[in-house]
Motif scaffolding. Sequence first.
Motif, PDB file in Angstrom:
ATOM      1  N   UNK A 137       0.713  -1.146  -0.059  1.00  0.00           N
ATOM      2  CA  UNK A 137       0.177   0.049   0.002  1.00  0.00           C
ATOM      3  C   UNK A 137       0.962   1.058   0.041  1.00  0.00           C
ATOM      4  N   UNK A 138       1.875   1.298   0.767  1.00  0.00           N
ATOM      5  CA  UNK A 138       2.804   2.404   0.828  1.00  0.00           C
ATOM      6  C   UNK A 138       3.535   2.518  -0.570  1.00  0.00           C
ATOM      7  N   UNK A 195       4.297   5.763  -5.248  1.00  0.00           N
ATOM      8  CA  UNK A 195       4.405   5.990  -6.648  1.00  0.00           C
ATOM      9  C   UNK A 195       3.464   7.056  -7.332  1.00  0.00           C
ATOM     10  N   UNK A 196       2.013   7.150  -6.686  1.00  0.00           N
ATOM     11  CA  UNK A 196       1.524   7.999  -6.924  1.00  0.00           C
ATOM     12  C   UNK A 196       1.888   9.503  -6.444  1.00  0.00           C
ATOM     13  N   UNK A 218       5.483  15.304  -8.260  1.00  0.00           N
ATOM     14  CA  UNK A 218       6.855  15.611  -8.857  1.00  0.00           C
ATOM     15  C   UNK A 218       6.958  15.571 -10.401  1.00  0.00           C
ATOM     16  N   UNK A 219       5.984  14.694 -10.919  1.00  0.00           N
ATOM     17  CA  UNK A 219       5.876  14.553 -12.151  1.00  0.00           C
ATOM     18  C   UNK A 219       6.949  13.300 -12.667  1.00  0.00           C
ATOM     19  N   UNK A 220       7.182  12.418 -11.674  1.00  0.00           N
ATOM     20  CA  UNK A 220       8.289  11.276 -12.021  1.00  0.00           C
ATOM     21  C   UNK A 220       7.285  10.265 -12.713  1.00  0.00           C
ATOM     22  N   UNK A 221       7.552   9.742 -13.797  1.00  0.00           N
ATOM     23  CA  UNK A 221       6.976   8.790 -14.840  1.00  0.00           C
ATOM     24  C   UNK A 221       7.541   7.768 -14.726  1.00  0.00           C
ATOM     25  N   UNK A 222       8.983   7.784 -14.898  1.00  0.00           N
ATOM     26  CA  UNK A 222       9.646   6.588 -15.333  1.00  0.00           C
ATOM     27  C   UNK A 222      10.790   6.353 -14.305  1.00  0.00           C
ATOM     28  N   UNK A 223      10.598   4.980 -13.906  1.00  0.00           N
ATOM     29  CA  UNK A 223      11.534   4.659 -12.803  1.00  0.00           C
ATOM     30  C   UNK A 223      11.504   3.085 -12.776  1.00  0.00           C
TER      31      UNK A 223
END
Length: 301
Positions: A83-84, A89-90, A96-101
């Motif tokens: 859950x965390x 991720x959300x 912070x607009x992080x989409x790729x990881x």
Amino acid sequence: MDLEGFLEVLAPRHELWPRKAMTSKTRGQVPVNSLNELKALIEEAKRLDCYIQTHSDGLRSRNILTVVFIDLDFPGNLKRAKKVYERVVNHMSETYFVEDFYAQFSGFKGFHILIPIKPVVAPEPKSFLRFMQLRLSKGYCDPQLLGDVVRLVRLPETYNSKALKVGVDGFVEPIHEWRGERYDVSLLWEEFKMSKISEKLDKKKKGKKPKRADGPKDVRPEVQALIDKIREGMHLSHEARLAILFELINAGWSDEEILEVFSHAPDYNPRKVQYFIRHARMKAYNRFSRRRLQAILERCV
């Protein structure tokens, strides 16, 4: 993801080697100079407890950061860990607009998130890394690794001996593949600098009540001069922009009015400006002193 692909999460190819690794068979960390050497270590250990540095000693010596490692560790509560992980991720995406990881199950009690970033030279690498880990993880990152530039991370598709001891297979499994784009940390860097300025201001204020402008829309002449410069299309320094922002917020300007002022900047980015407005309102920064404003104006000439 194959091993070579995982390593490129940590750093561009030309910055990968040498780097230290550790397995169940090595006595502590050992230097590794190539992918083949690392593979040999992994096979020698039969894929048990295999780690590699997130940053090499060489990168650390040059104050270069190339990846942000977030460890979400919840012993005995894997359901909460999941859950965390989803919450973090959300948060990374929405705030912070992080989409790729890249992300992987640690094999036992949590998850690893690795965010490849565009290489950045940070004068205070430990402080900046710690700041990014806390901001991006919403405070959930394991405190033991905060600011640790050369922290070891488990290699994917290996095994965690802690899990094997309690009858779990312990497989370190990739759960989110990296698509190859390195994240631009400029937003976080600006926020980090703002936090440093805030710390200095707080020390000077020593608990004094914040001073407000005389009334709504009131702007002091020095700030008005900076606004005139930005309306003329001049590229202002980060400090000058903060002077305008803090002044306008304290004077009661709306977000729309502030955005209009900054829209004249040659590098205007509405999403970025809105981010700083929101952050400044949340922190309730005081406006700059007249002496500081005059110094900023002198540097703008």
